[in-house]
Design an enzyme around this catalytic site. Structure first.
Site, mmCIF file in Angstrom:
data_model
loop_
_atom_site.group_PDB
_atom_site.id
_atom_site.type_symbol
_atom_site.label_atom_id
_atom_site.label_comp_id
_atom_site.label_asym_id
_atom_site.label_seq_id
_atom_site.Cartn_x
_atom_site.Cartn_y
_atom_site.Cartn_z
ATOM 1 N N ARG A 189 35.170 25.975 33.006
ATOM 2 C CA ARG A 189 35.045 25.994 34.464
ATOM 3 C C ARG A 189 36.124 25.079 35.021
ATOM 4 O O ARG A 189 36.799 24.380 34.289
ATOM 5 C CB ARG A 189 33.632 25.647 34.936
ATOM 6 C CG ARG A 189 32.795 24.736 34.114
ATOM 7 C CD ARG A 189 33.317 23.339 34.022
ATOM 8 N NE ARG A 189 33.598 22.805 35.341
ATOM 9 C CZ ARG A 189 34.431 21.832 35.600
ATOM 10 N NH1 ARG A 189 35.119 21.250 34.626
ATOM 11 N NH2 ARG A 189 34.639 21.394 36.821
ATOM 12 N N GLY A 190 36.235 25.100 36.376
ATOM 13 C CA GLY A 190 37.361 24.399 36.996
ATOM 14 C C GLY A 190 38.481 25.411 37.168
ATOM 15 O O GLY A 190 38.872 26.099 36.204
ATOM 16 N N ALA A 191 38.990 25.520 38.404
ATOM 17 C CA ALA A 191 39.887 26.640 38.735
ATOM 18 C C ALA A 191 41.100 26.783 37.793
ATOM 19 O O ALA A 191 41.346 27.880 37.270
ATOM 20 C CB ALA A 191 40.328 26.509 40.195
ATOM 21 N N ARG A 242 33.805 35.401 38.542
ATOM 22 C CA ARG A 242 33.515 34.378 39.561
ATOM 23 C C ARG A 242 34.413 34.656 40.776
ATOM 24 O O ARG A 242 35.633 34.764 40.622
ATOM 25 C CB ARG A 242 33.787 32.969 39.014
ATOM 26 C CG ARG A 242 32.926 32.616 37.794
ATOM 27 C CD ARG A 242 32.982 31.124 37.466
ATOM 28 N NE ARG A 242 32.241 30.328 38.418
ATOM 29 C CZ ARG A 242 32.298 28.989 38.469
ATOM 30 N NH1 ARG A 242 33.077 28.320 37.630
ATOM 31 N NH2 ARG A 242 31.589 28.322 39.354
ATOM 32 N N ASP A 277 39.057 25.004 44.580
ATOM 33 C CA ASP A 277 39.022 26.319 43.934
ATOM 34 C C ASP A 277 39.877 27.336 44.668
ATOM 35 O O ASP A 277 40.367 28.297 44.081
ATOM 36 C CB ASP A 277 37.585 26.836 43.852
ATOM 37 C CG ASP A 277 36.874 26.154 42.715
ATOM 38 O OD1 ASP A 277 36.406 25.020 42.901
ATOM 39 O OD2 ASP A 277 36.842 26.730 41.615
ATOM 40 N N ASN A 293 35.719 24.130 47.654
ATOM 41 C CA ASN A 293 35.506 23.339 46.439
ATOM 42 C C ASN A 293 34.002 23.258 46.199
ATOM 43 O O ASN A 293 33.203 23.783 46.991
ATOM 44 C CB ASN A 293 36.137 21.952 46.576
ATOM 45 C CG ASN A 293 36.211 21.226 45.244
ATOM 46 O OD1 ASN A 293 36.664 21.801 44.242
ATOM 47 N ND2 ASN A 293 35.773 19.984 45.189
ATOM 48 N N LYS A 294 33.626 22.597 45.127
ATOM 49 C CA LYS A 294 32.230 22.508 44.721
ATOM 50 C C LYS A 294 31.308 22.136 45.882
ATOM 51 O O LYS A 294 31.659 21.278 46.702
ATOM 52 C CB LYS A 294 32.131 21.474 43.595
ATOM 53 C CG LYS A 294 30.763 21.225 43.048
ATOM 54 C CD LYS A 294 30.032 22.480 42.595
ATOM 55 C CE LYS A 294 30.818 23.308 41.605
ATOM 56 N NZ LYS A 294 30.293 24.686 41.463
HETATM 57 O O1 MRU Z 1 31.771 25.543 39.295
HETATM 58 P P1 MRU Z 1 32.941 24.793 38.750
HETATM 59 O O2 MRU Z 1 32.551 23.699 37.800
HETATM 60 O O3 MRU Z 1 33.975 25.714 38.166
HETATM 61 O O4 MRU Z 1 33.597 24.090 40.029
HETATM 62 C C1 MRU Z 1 34.772 23.342 39.837
HETATM 63 C C2 MRU Z 1 35.271 22.674 41.056
HETATM 64 O O5 MRU Z 1 34.723 22.788 42.124
HETATM 65 C C3 MRU Z 1 36.547 21.903 40.917
HETATM 66 O O6 MRU Z 1 36.584 20.833 41.808
HETATM 67 C C4 MRU Z 1 37.757 22.823 41.205
HETATM 68 O O7 MRU Z 1 37.687 23.974 40.417
HETATM 69 C C5 MRU Z 1 39.062 22.141 40.955
HETATM 70 S S1 MRU Z 1 39.332 21.806 39.243
HETATM 71 C C6 MRU Z 1 40.852 21.068 39.089
#
Ligand code: MRU
Length: 354
Positions: free
Chosen positions: A45-47, A88, A236, A246-247
C-alpha cells in the site's frame, strides 16, 4: 531499510504489510492476479509502492501472453490492465503506471513479443529505481523546511514502506537526520487500518528517529499544547489546483494546523499528481469493507449489523497546504499545475525555506 517489493527469479516478492509489525513476511506473487490481490488487500500500500507493484504485476502478466504479433500482445495486456486498475480507485499511481507501460510498449512496436516481455521486466525495475531517486530528491528539498529541534506530525504511512526507497513524507525526516538535525515525530495511529501505529512508528524506530504514537483524536490537543512545529503527509492523488487526496483524517490534520498556525506540507512525487484532473472534488474515494472499522486485529469492537461508512481517503483543499515537496523542488499549491509544462522556469517558482 526493509524492501517493500522486489523481483526475484520470475516472481514478485511483496512484503505483507497487513502483518506488520508482528511478522516480517514476504508473499510470493507468481502471477498478476496475486499482485492485484496484494494491492486490494493492502499487503502492499502507499501510492508509489502500488505504482511499482502495478509495473511488476504487468511484467508478470506479460510472460503468460501467447501472442504471435504486436497487436495480439497488446490485446493480451488489456485484461491485465483492467484487473489491476480495478483494485483501488484513489491512488493515481495505478493509472500513472499503466499509462507509462502502455506508452512504453507502443513505443517499441518493432520488437518481437519475446523481447517485449523481457523489456517489461526491465521497465518495472526502472520504475522502482526511479522511485528511489525521487524519494531522495523529495527528501533533500523537504529537509530544508525542517529545523534543528523540530517536532513533526505525520499521518498514515508515507514512508519507505509506501515507496521503493525511503519514503516521501519520511524522506524529509531521514535527510534532516542525516544533516544532523535533532528531530522527533508524532505519528497519528491512523484508524481504521492503523498504518501510523503499525507501520510509521515501526519504520521510524528502526531508523532511530524518536517517535511518539498518538490516537488520531489527540492531534488537536498536542498542537494546542505547542508540541508540533510542522506537519508532513503524503498524497494518493493531488489535482492540478493543489487539492490533496490522502488517508482519511488528513483533512482534519490540515484544518487543525491552520487553526494553530502550523505549516502543513505535502510530499508529492510527480507520479502522484493527476495533471488531467482540475479539482479534488472529482477524485474517486475508495470505500472499504465495514469489518475494517468494526474489528481490531480480528476482534469485534462494534455491534453486529451496525451501519458503517468506511472512507479510506479524504480531500484536503489546496488552501490548507503550505507547500508541496516534489522531486523538482518545493512549490506553492497554485504552482502545481505549472509542473507539467515545459515552458515554465521552475527556478522562478521554486519555494525557498526562510
Ligand atoms: O490505504 P493506504 O495505506 O494505501 O494509504 C496510503 C496513504 O494515504 C499515503 O499517505 C499515500 O499513499 C502516500 S505514500 C507515499
Amino acid at each position: 531499510m526493509v524492501k517493500t517489493i522486489y523481483w526475484q527469479d520470475d516472481v514478485v516478492m511483496m512484503l505483507d504489510q497487513s502483518r506488520l509489525p508482528l511478522e516480517v513476511v514476504y508473499t510470493e506473487c507468481g502471477d498478476y492476479r496475486k499482485v492485484a490481490e496484494g494491492i486490494q488487500k493492502l499487503w502492499i500500500r502507499g501510492a508509489p509502492a502500488i505504482g511499482i507493484a502495478v509495473a511488476m504485476g504487468v511484467a508478470l502478466g506479460a510472460q503468460e501472453i501467447k501472442a504471435q504479433s504486436f497487436d495480439e500482445f497488446m490485446d493480451g495486456l488489456q485484461p491485465i490492465f483492467e484487473t489491476i486498475n480495478a483494485t483501488r480507485p484513489t491512488a493515481v499511481n495505478i493509472h500513472w503506471a499503466i499509462q507509462r507501460i502502455g506508452k512504453f510498449v507502443s513505443d517499441h512496436k518493432d520488437e518481437t513479443v519475446d523481447m517485449l516481455k523481457k523489456m517489461l521486466i526491465e521497465e518495472s525495475q526502472r520504475i522502482l529505481e526511479e522511485d528511489v531517486a525521487v524519494n531522495r530528491m523529495i527528501g533533500e528539498y523537504g529537509a530544508q523546511f525542517i529545523r534543528d529541534g523540530d517536532t513533526i506530525l505525520t499521518h498514515c504511512n508515507a514512508g519507505s514502506l509506501a515507496t521503493g526507497g525511503f519514503g516521501t513524507a519520511t524522506a524529509a525526516m531521514y535527510v534532516a537526520k542525516e544533516q544532523g538535525k535533532r528531530i522527533q515525530v508524532f505519528a497519528d495511529e491512523t484508524r481504521p487500518v492503523n498504518q501510523g501505529a503499525r507501520l510509521t512508528s515501526w519504520e521510524l524506530m528502526q531508523a532511530g528517529i524518536p517517535v511518539t504514537l498518538i490516537t488520531d483524536s489527540s492531534a488537536g490537543a498536542v498542537m494546542k499544547r505547542g508540541m508540533i512545529d510542522l506537519a508532513i503527509v503524503g498524497t494518493d492523488r493531488t489535482t492540478r489546483n493543489g487539492d490533496v487526496a490522502n488517508k482519511i483524517g488528513t483533512y482534519t490534520v490540515a484544518v487543525l494546523c491552520r487553526e494553530h498556525g502550523i505549516p502543513f506540507y505535502v510530499a508529492a512525487p510527480l507520479s502522484s499528481i493527476d495533471f488531467t484532473m482540475d479539482s479534488g472534488d472529482n477524485i474517486p474515494i475508495e470505500e472499504r469493507h465495514p469489518d475494517e472499522v468494526c474489528t481490531i486485529w480480528g476482534h469485534r469492537v462494534a455491534p453486529d449489523g451496525v451501519n458503517v461508512l468506511n472512507l479510506a481517503f479524504d480531500v484536503t483543499p489546496s488552501r490548507y497546504v503550505t507547500a508541496f515537496f516534489t522531486e523538482k523542488g518545493a512549490f506553492r499549491p497554485r504552482d502545481i499545475r505549472k509542473l507539467s509544462r515545459e515552458d515554465v522556469s521552475l527556478d522562478a517558482i521554486r519555494l525557498k525555506s526562510e
